[in-house]
Design a protein around this motif. Structure first.
Motif, short mmCIF file in Angstrom:
data_model
loop_
_atom_site.label_atom_id
_atom_site.label_comp_id
_atom_site.label_asym_id
_atom_site.label_seq_id
_atom_site.Cartn_x
_atom_site.Cartn_y
_atom_site.Cartn_z
N ARG A 187 28.96 47.47 40.43
CA ARG A 187 27.64 46.86 40.17
C ARG A 187 26.85 47.68 39.16
NH1 ARG A 187 24.21 43.16 41.74
NH2 ARG A 187 22.02 43.58 42.25
N LEU A 188 26.89 48.99 39.29
CA LEU A 188 26.16 49.85 38.36
C LEU A 188 26.76 49.79 36.96
CD1 LEU A 188 25.66 52.95 40.69
CD2 LEU A 188 24.02 51.13 40.18
N ILE A 189 28.08 49.77 36.88
CA ILE A 189 28.74 49.68 35.58
C ILE A 189 28.40 48.37 34.89
CG2 ILE A 189 30.99 49.48 34.46
CD1 ILE A 189 32.05 51.48 36.57
N ALA A 190 28.38 47.28 35.65
CA ALA A 190 28.03 45.98 35.06
C ALA A 190 26.63 46.02 34.45
CB ALA A 190 28.11 44.89 36.13
N ALA A 191 25.69 46.69 35.12
CA ALA A 191 24.34 46.80 34.57
C ALA A 191 24.32 47.72 33.35
CB ALA A 191 23.39 47.32 35.64
N ALA A 192 25.03 48.85 33.43
CA ALA A 192 25.03 49.81 32.32
C ALA A 192 25.72 49.24 31.09
CB ALA A 192 25.72 51.10 32.76
N GLN A 193 26.65 48.33 31.25
CA GLN A 193 27.36 47.75 30.12
C GLN A 193 26.48 46.86 29.25
OE1 GLN A 193 30.75 45.98 32.08
NE2 GLN A 193 32.09 47.71 31.58
N GLN A 194 25.27 46.56 29.73
CA GLN A 194 24.31 45.84 28.91
C GLN A 194 23.58 46.76 27.95
OE1 GLN A 194 24.41 42.43 29.36
NE2 GLN A 194 26.04 43.06 30.76
N GLY A 195 23.95 48.06 27.97
CA GLY A 195 23.35 49.03 27.05
C GLY A 195 22.11 49.72 27.59
N GLN A 196 21.81 49.56 28.88
CA GLN A 196 20.62 50.15 29.47
C GLN A 196 21.00 51.22 30.49
OE1 GLN A 196 18.72 46.78 31.31
NE2 GLN A 196 20.61 46.13 32.29
N ASP A 197 20.18 52.26 30.59
CA ASP A 197 20.40 53.28 31.61
C ASP A 197 20.07 52.70 32.98
OD1 ASP A 197 21.07 55.01 29.62
OD2 ASP A 197 19.25 56.22 29.74
N VAL A 198 20.81 53.14 33.99
CA VAL A 198 20.65 52.65 35.36
C VAL A 198 20.41 53.84 36.27
CG1 VAL A 198 21.73 51.34 37.23
CG2 VAL A 198 22.24 50.75 34.84
N VAL A 199 19.42 53.75 37.14
CA VAL A 199 19.10 54.83 38.08
C VAL A 199 19.23 54.31 39.51
CG1 VAL A 199 17.27 56.34 38.97
CG2 VAL A 199 17.56 56.06 36.50
N VAL A 200 19.87 55.12 40.35
CA VAL A 200 19.96 54.84 41.79
C VAL A 200 19.23 55.96 42.53
CG1 VAL A 200 21.47 54.51 43.77
CG2 VAL A 200 22.19 53.71 41.51
N LEU A 201 18.24 55.62 43.33
CA LEU A 201 17.47 56.58 44.12
C LEU A 201 17.86 56.37 45.57
CD1 LEU A 201 14.15 55.90 42.21
CD2 LEU A 201 15.64 57.90 41.92
N ALA A 202 18.85 57.13 46.01
CA ALA A 202 19.43 56.84 47.32
C ALA A 202 19.73 58.13 48.09
CB ALA A 202 20.67 55.96 47.15
N HIS A 203 21.00 58.36 48.44
CA HIS A 203 21.33 59.36 49.45
C HIS A 203 22.44 60.30 48.98
CE1 HIS A 203 18.92 56.87 52.16
NE2 HIS A 203 19.53 55.86 51.57
N GLY A 204 22.41 61.51 49.53
CA GLY A 204 23.31 62.55 49.05
C GLY A 204 24.78 62.23 49.14
N PHE A 205 25.28 61.92 50.35
CA PHE A 205 26.72 61.78 50.49
C PHE A 205 27.22 60.46 49.93
CE2 PHE A 205 30.90 61.40 52.38
CZ PHE A 205 31.39 62.68 52.19
N PHE A 206 26.47 59.38 50.13
CA PHE A 206 26.95 58.12 49.57
C PHE A 206 26.91 58.15 48.05
CE2 PHE A 206 26.93 53.57 48.49
CZ PHE A 206 28.14 53.24 49.05
N ASN A 207 25.91 58.82 47.48
CA ASN A 207 25.90 59.01 46.03
C ASN A 207 27.15 59.77 45.58
OD1 ASN A 207 23.52 57.64 45.65
ND2 ASN A 207 22.30 59.44 45.15
N PHE A 208 27.55 60.76 46.37
CA PHE A 208 28.79 61.49 46.06
C PHE A 208 29.98 60.52 46.04
CE2 PHE A 208 32.53 63.17 48.35
CZ PHE A 208 33.03 64.04 47.38
#
Length: 208
Positions: free
Chosen positions: A157-178
């Motif tokens: 999902r994040l890659i699909a958004a980033a492929q539009q040429g825009q930076d993507v930020v996720v503000l979430a959790h330590g282990f799942f972000n890992f």
């Protein structure tokens, strides 16, 4: 606050493919729950249940670097946990962001040790994560395999958004972000900036 983000996959292609934006995985701020307690296994279950519903400790100032990344992002996600939502509110300054259960933390059920054994929450968290990761101790909650599948879906999902040429930020959790970061690396993304996994920290991924 928006409930979802729609990426327009039908946009006309340019003659030259746009370079993907960066993906920034950031951890939430410090929650409003003291870790200076000694708990047995049942006490830790109650502690984690509180941790999952509480927001942030008041009076925190997000780091300037993270503010800059969020300000420059085209798409911003949080999880549906209150600590993640409040982190997003503190950083977005009125901009819309998408709060989605896809990004919630992986579970932390503690092993069933005798009640006389007491530890700090940080030690319980480490032990619970080891038992969940290596020994499939999940007590009917999400398993490691299920969480890995969710992390893979989040990365896509994040890659699909980033492929539009825009930076993507996720503000979430330590282990799942890992876990999402592992999935990104398997898809060819590399870590360009890393601040570890402490509160308010972030890791920036870029595609070569």
């Amino acid at each position: 606050m928006a409930d979802s983000v729609t990426v327009d996959s039908a946009a006309p292609a340019s003659s030259e493919a746009a370079r993907p934006g960066a993906i920034i995985l950031a951890r939430h701020g410090e929650p409003a729950l003291s870790r200076r307690v000694w708990l047995n296994a049942e006490g830790y279950r109650q502690f984690w249940a509180q941790y999952e519903v509480l927001g942030l400790l008041p009076g925190q100032n997000p780091p300037e670097t993270l503010k800059e990344f969020v300000a420059g992002a085209g798409v911003i996600f949080s999880s549906t946990r209150q600590r993640s939502i409040e982190t997003a509110i503190a950083l977005t300054r009125g901009r819309d962001f998408a709060s989605e259960a896809l990004f919630v933390e992986a579970p932390l059920p503690p092993p069933n040790l005798p009640a006389f054994i007491k530890m700090r929450p940080s030690y319980w968290g480490f032990l619970a994560r080891v038992c969940w990761w290596f020994f499939n101790h999940h007590e009917g909650e999400e398993t490691r395999r299920q969480a890995e599948d969710r992390a893979a879906a989040a990365a896509d999902r994040l890659i699909a958004a980033a492929q539009q040429g825009q930076d993507v930020v996720v503000l979430a959790h330590g282990f799942f972000n890992f876990m999402v970061g592992r999935a990104l690396r398997r898809r060819g993304w590399r870590i360009a900036v890393s601040q570890g996994f402490k509160y308010w920290s972030m890791r920036r991924f870029e595609h070569p």
